[in-house]
Design a protein around this motif. Sequence first.
Motif, short mmCIF file in Angstrom:
data_model
loop_
_atom_site.label_atom_id
_atom_site.label_comp_id
_atom_site.label_asym_id
_atom_site.label_seq_id
_atom_site.Cartn_x
_atom_site.Cartn_y
_atom_site.Cartn_z
N TYR A 417 1.11 90.84 -36.15
CA TYR A 417 -0.13 91.01 -35.38
C TYR A 417 -0.23 89.97 -34.27
CZ TYR A 417 -4.96 89.70 -34.43
OH TYR A 417 -6.12 89.31 -33.82
N THR A 420 2.14 90.84 -31.43
CA THR A 420 1.66 92.01 -30.68
C THR A 420 0.54 91.63 -29.72
OG1 THR A 420 2.25 93.43 -32.56
CG2 THR A 420 0.75 94.34 -30.91
N GLU A 421 -0.39 90.80 -30.18
CA GLU A 421 -1.50 90.40 -29.31
C GLU A 421 -1.00 89.53 -28.16
OE1 GLU A 421 -4.78 91.26 -29.47
OE2 GLU A 421 -4.15 92.72 -30.98
N GLN A 422 -0.06 88.65 -28.43
CA GLN A 422 0.46 87.80 -27.37
C GLN A 422 1.26 88.59 -26.34
OE1 GLN A 422 2.65 84.72 -29.40
NE2 GLN A 422 0.80 83.61 -30.03
N SER A 423 1.96 89.63 -26.79
CA SER A 423 2.70 90.46 -25.84
C SER A 423 1.76 91.24 -24.92
CB SER A 423 3.61 91.43 -26.59
OG SER A 423 2.85 92.31 -27.41
N ARG A 424 0.55 91.52 -25.40
CA ARG A 424 -0.44 92.22 -24.58
C ARG A 424 -1.22 91.26 -23.68
NH1 ARG A 424 -3.17 96.11 -29.22
NH2 ARG A 424 -1.32 97.38 -29.67
N GLY A 425 -0.96 89.97 -23.79
CA GLY A 425 -1.70 89.00 -22.99
C GLY A 425 -3.02 88.62 -23.58
N GLN A 426 -3.26 88.92 -24.84
CA GLN A 426 -4.53 88.62 -25.50
C GLN A 426 -4.28 87.55 -26.56
OE1 GLN A 426 -6.10 92.27 -27.06
NE2 GLN A 426 -6.20 93.27 -25.06
#
Length: 431
Positions: A417, A420-426
């Motif tokens: 998780y 995934t969030e870091q790849s989305r820039g979040q």
Amino acid sequence: MLPWCRAVLGSWSFSAAAGAVLGSRALPVAAGAMVPRWRAVLGGQAPWRPALLLLRPVPPPAGGRQPSFSTSCARCSKNRRLRQKRVISERKLTRYFVDHRRVRVVGGQGGGGGHSFYSEPRKIFGGPDGGNGGDGGHVILKADQQMKSLSSVLSFYQGFPGEKGGSKNCYGANGAYVYVKVPVGTLVKEDGEVVADLTRHGEEYVAAYGGAGGKGNRFFLSNENRAPTLFTPGEPGQERVLYLELKTTAHAGLVGFPNAGKSSLLRAISRAKPAVAAYPFTTLNPHVGIVHYQDYEQVAVADIPGLIKGAHQNRGLGIAFLRHIERCRFLLYVVDLSVSQPWIQLQDLKYELEQYKKGLSERPCVVIGNKIDLAQSRINLPLLKEQIDDRVIALSALTGDNLEELLLHLRELYDTYVKTEQSRGQSPVKW
């Protein structure tokens, strides 16, 4: 041991006599009692004089032990234990857990403009000097991680009004802001539409703006009007009716039928203490437990109250607690292996989640087969693995068998998780 003391008590003293004669009337007293000291003289009374009272120390009892407690000495007083906070039962705890609230918010009234003219000796026409009024205070909703419920949120809030403008071009002070603390994960709605989603600690939302301050007569000074008498009052604050909904923010959510062992599992992997009993619907409100790892990472696991068939149609506890699952990043389906055909429970749970919100059952998940310490559970375990494609972790929340496998896989889901969030820039949610 108390020291010798002397006290002047007027005509009062200790008497060891069995009785005293007051005039012609007998007054029986006990030995050591305090009575008026009168000299009984037939035919007259002795003149009044002060008496000295000697207080003798109380001899220790046999054996040399001091009394267990005393009402006259703090050093010998009874040892009182610190009062501990009583444990609130699950049913009483529901009174304090509120996950929805209707709130009416009104901004502060703006201060009125000042109306005055400068006056000074030998200066007749000083001109206008009325200052502007202060702005009204806002009403701000602020997410606080220490808040766990909306029970402390009142139904009405109003900002502080601004002060009136003064003379000598003095502006009025702005009204103070009113901060309303709400739990992290609070959803703010107005007329059925979502206007704010407070998912971060310290995040703020201005629920109602304060009114602007009025203008003083100094503001209307111009070449055409050298002595304006016009000034404006302050504007009223914004007024709104908001609906607050709390959705528990956690990384993982324990989903299962009543008596599947969700609360027992949460107690086994964290320090949370939800109620555990041998009857259904023991958990009446969500509980969040924190799983600690050696690298100081923390994974929040939420214990959602038990679901039944037709929960999306408001049966059982209804949809009141289904919305708490929306915030969970991955799901932990807890299945009772001791019942016949445990894979039916998993199908019913996914159906209820899908009917409540489309795509909710497709989130990353793992199936936990609880009560593996029973003989019937060992028989149903291979049958469950044949019927489903998801990963199955068999364990016992009561005895603690195979909890390590669950903790390791829980960390794998959390790391996935975060990536995934870091790849989305979040930025991922941290506890």
